[in-house]
Design a protein around this motif. Structure first.
Motif, PDB file in Angstrom:
ATOM      1  N   ILE A 111       0.802   1.893   9.412  1.00 42.71           N
ATOM      2  CA  ILE A 111       0.585   3.309   9.744  1.00 42.71           C
ATOM      3  C   ILE A 111       0.165   4.135   8.528  1.00 42.71           C
ATOM      4  O   ILE A 111      -0.264   5.275   8.681  1.00 42.71           O
ATOM      5  CB  ILE A 111       1.832   3.943  10.396  1.00 42.71           C
ATOM      6  N   ASP A 112       0.261   3.575   7.329  1.00 43.07           N
ATOM      7  CA  ASP A 112      -0.216   4.294   6.142  1.00 43.07           C
ATOM      8  C   ASP A 112      -0.415   3.310   5.003  1.00 43.07           C
ATOM      9  O   ASP A 112       0.177   2.211   5.000  1.00 43.07           O
ATOM     10  CB  ASP A 112       0.776   5.382   5.722  1.00 43.07           C
ATOM     11  N   ALA A 113      -1.265   3.682   4.058  1.00 46.87           N
ATOM     12  CA  ALA A 113      -1.573   2.833   2.908  1.00 46.87           C
ATOM     13  C   ALA A 113      -1.781   3.695   1.683  1.00 46.87           C
ATOM     14  O   ALA A 113      -2.259   4.831   1.775  1.00 46.87           O
ATOM     15  CB  ALA A 113      -2.816   1.992   3.189  1.00 46.87           C
ATOM     16  N   PHE A 114      -1.432   3.138   0.522  1.00 44.92           N
ATOM     17  CA  PHE A 114      -1.536   3.868  -0.744  1.00 44.92           C
ATOM     18  C   PHE A 114      -2.141   2.939  -1.780  1.00 44.92           C
ATOM     19  O   PHE A 114      -1.641   1.845  -2.026  1.00 44.92           O
ATOM     20  CB  PHE A 114      -0.140   4.331  -1.205  1.00 44.92           C
ATOM     21  N   GLU A 115      -3.256   3.392  -2.370  1.00 41.58           N
ATOM     22  CA  GLU A 115      -3.938   2.606  -3.384  1.00 41.58           C
ATOM     23  C   GLU A 115      -4.148   3.448  -4.623  1.00 41.58           C
ATOM     24  O   GLU A 115      -4.108   4.679  -4.574  1.00 41.58           O
ATOM     25  CB  GLU A 115      -5.282   2.089  -2.853  1.00 41.58           C
ATOM     26  N   THR A 116      -4.365   2.771  -5.747  1.00 41.55           N
ATOM     27  CA  THR A 116      -4.572   3.480  -7.012  1.00 41.55           C
ATOM     28  C   THR A 116      -5.916   4.191  -7.039  1.00 41.55           C
ATOM     29  O   THR A 116      -6.148   5.055  -7.872  1.00 41.55           O
ATOM     30  CB  THR A 116      -4.480   2.505  -8.196  1.00 41.55           C
ATOM     31  N   PHE A 117      -6.809   3.832  -6.112  1.00 34.53           N
ATOM     32  CA  PHE A 117      -8.080   4.538  -5.977  1.00 34.53           C
ATOM     33  C   PHE A 117      -8.442   4.557  -4.494  1.00 34.53           C
ATOM     34  O   PHE A 117      -8.025   3.699  -3.724  1.00 34.53           O
ATOM     35  CB  PHE A 117      -9.191   3.850  -6.782  1.00 34.53           C
ATOM     36  N   GLU A 118      -9.207   5.573  -4.095  1.00 35.91           N
ATOM     37  CA  GLU A 118      -9.593   5.706  -2.690  1.00 35.91           C
ATOM     38  C   GLU A 118     -10.606   4.620  -2.312  1.00 35.91           C
ATOM     39  O   GLU A 118     -11.518   4.307  -3.086  1.00 35.91           O
ATOM     40  CB  GLU A 118     -10.209   7.081  -2.441  1.00 35.91           C
ATOM     41  N   SER A 119     -10.424   4.049  -1.119  1.00 35.54           N
ATOM     42  CA  SER A 119     -11.393   3.065  -0.632  1.00 35.54           C
ATOM     43  C   SER A 119     -11.403   3.090   0.890  1.00 35.54           C
ATOM     44  O   SER A 119     -10.443   3.516   1.523  1.00 35.54           O
ATOM     45  CB  SER A 119     -11.020   1.657  -1.116  1.00 35.54           C
ATOM     46  N   LEU A 120     -12.497   2.625   1.463  1.00 39.71           N
ATOM     47  CA  LEU A 120     -12.589   2.560   2.918  1.00 39.71           C
ATOM     48  C   LEU A 120     -11.605   1.550   3.482  1.00 39.71           C
ATOM     49  O   LEU A 120     -11.136   1.689   4.608  1.00 39.71           O
ATOM     50  CB  LEU A 120     -14.019   2.187   3.329  1.00 39.71           C
ATOM     51  N   ARG A 121     -11.263   0.518   2.702  1.00 37.81           N
ATOM     52  CA  ARG A 121     -10.317  -0.491   3.168  1.00 37.81           C
ATOM     53  C   ARG A 121      -8.971   0.131   3.507  1.00 37.81           C
ATOM     54  O   ARG A 121      -8.308  -0.280   4.449  1.00 37.81           O
ATOM     55  CB  ARG A 121     -10.131  -1.556   2.066  1.00 37.81           C
ATOM     56  N   LYS A 122      -8.583   1.147   2.735  1.00 33.28           N
ATOM     57  CA  LYS A 122      -7.306   1.828   2.963  1.00 33.28           C
ATOM     58  C   LYS A 122      -7.218   2.342   4.391  1.00 33.28           C
ATOM     59  O   LYS A 122      -6.189   2.211   5.050  1.00 33.28           O
ATOM     60  CB  LYS A 122      -7.163   2.980   1.975  1.00 33.28           C
ATOM     61  N   TYR A 123      -8.294   2.933   4.885  1.00 29.92           N
ATOM     62  CA  TYR A 123      -8.274   3.512   6.223  1.00 29.92           C
ATOM     63  C   TYR A 123      -8.547   2.465   7.301  1.00 29.92           C
ATOM     64  O   TYR A 123      -8.079   2.596   8.430  1.00 29.92           O
ATOM     65  CB  TYR A 123      -9.301   4.648   6.304  1.00 29.92           C
ATOM     66  N   ALA A 124      -9.275   1.416   6.953  1.00 29.21           N
ATOM     67  CA  ALA A 124      -9.610   0.382   7.926  1.00 29.21           C
ATOM     68  C   ALA A 124      -8.382  -0.399   8.371  1.00 29.21           C
ATOM     69  O   ALA A 124      -8.320  -0.892   9.498  1.00 29.21           O
ATOM     70  CB  ALA A 124     -10.654  -0.570   7.350  1.00 29.21           C
ATOM     71  N   ILE A 125      -7.396  -0.495   7.493  1.00 33.61           N
ATOM     72  CA  ILE A 125      -6.238  -1.326   7.817  1.00 33.61           C
ATOM     73  C   ILE A 125      -5.236  -0.602   8.716  1.00 33.61           C
ATOM     74  O   ILE A 125      -4.404  -1.231   9.363  1.00 33.61           O
ATOM     75  CB  ILE A 125      -5.538  -1.810   6.527  1.00 33.61           C
ATOM     76  N   ILE A 126      -5.289   0.742   8.767  1.00 32.50           N
ATOM     77  CA  ILE A 126      -4.366   1.499   9.611  1.00 32.50           C
ATOM     78  C   ILE A 126      -4.544   1.072  11.069  1.00 32.50           C
ATOM     79  O   ILE A 126      -5.649   1.037  11.594  1.00 32.50           O
ATOM     80  CB  ILE A 126      -4.612   3.016   9.481  1.00 32.50           C
TER      81      ILE A 126
END
Length: 256
Positions: A111-126
């Protein structure tokens, strides 16, 4: 009411909240260091407003107003909102990708993800799902299940052998979860993807129920790999923080 009176009232409320069965006025006075007459006056005012309640035998316990206020507050808490600053800090301090998941049916759902830099993968996995038996997030959610509930949950789908280290059956999962509970965090040791390691821990609500899990994951082929137990303890500490923000006041050892 003076600041001193307010402090005394809070002292009495806190004392009653941690004393099962309640206390009489005399014992309240002794344990707070207040004269009996002062303790009685404050308790009477709290009782009038519903903040304390008198039982048979002239003992006092927290009243219905306290319960109602706490229920309203806890009911308004948002998991993602409460978790975000803590998990953002976990991501920044460890340098690893951090995920938040909840149980849906027999799977963990991101339901949420946190990365050291913004990426499309962060939102794709939700919204993606992971099995309970071979993912850190799934195992952490399963740490809150009794054995019959777990057996029923994992019986709906076969155990798929994703890698050489994937747990093969429910007995293996039960043994893995026993170790996870002992140390306070779960481990996905390249069980879902060959080169990915993940540690995860459960998040509990005010009733001590596991409602979510948090993880940190990394590629095992990276030049600089984190120490697994150190990372596990860091994730468990973050899960503990989120749980406390959600009202958890139980045995913190449950969270590692």
């Amino acid at each position: 009411m003076t600041i001193q009176s307010l402090n005394r009232a809070f002292d009495i409320l806190e004392l009653l909240s941690r004393t099962p069965g309640g206390l009489g006025v005399t014992d309240v006075g002794i344990q707070t260091g207040l004269p009996k007459s002062t303790a009685f006056r404050i308790i009477s005012a709290l009782e009038y407003r519903g903040y304390v309640e008198r039982l048979d035998g002239d003992k006092y316990i927290p009243g219905p107003v306290i319960v109602d206020l706490c229920s309203q507050h806890l009911g308004s808490l948002d998991l993602k909102l409460e978790a975000r600053p803590i998990l953002t800090r976990l991501c920044q301090t460890t340098g690893q990708t951090v995920y938040l998941a909840v149980l849906r049916g027999n799977t963990a759902v991101y339901i949420d993800a946190f990365e050291t830099f913004e990426s499309l993968r962060k939102y794709a996995i939700i919204g993606q799902r992971r099995p309970l038996y071979c993912s850190g997030l799934g195992k952490a959610l399963a740490m809150g299940m009794a054995e019959p509930e777990l057996r029923e949950a994992v019986s709906r789908e076969p155990f798929v052998r994703h890698t050489d280290t994937t747990i093969a059956d429910v007995e293996g999962l039960l043994a893995d979860l026993a170790e996870s509970r002992r140390r306070g965090w779960a481990l996905d040791d390249r069980e879902l993807e060959p080169n990915i390691r993940c540690v995860a821990a459960p998040i509990r609500d005010f009733s001590s129920r596991v409602i979510a899990s948090v993880s940190a994951s990394w590629e095992d082929t990276a030049p600089s790999k984190p120490d697994v137990p150190v990372m596990g303890r860091a994730v468990a500490a973050a899960a503990r923080e989120v749980s406390v923000r959600l009202g958890f006041r139980g045995d913190l050892e449950l969270l590692g």
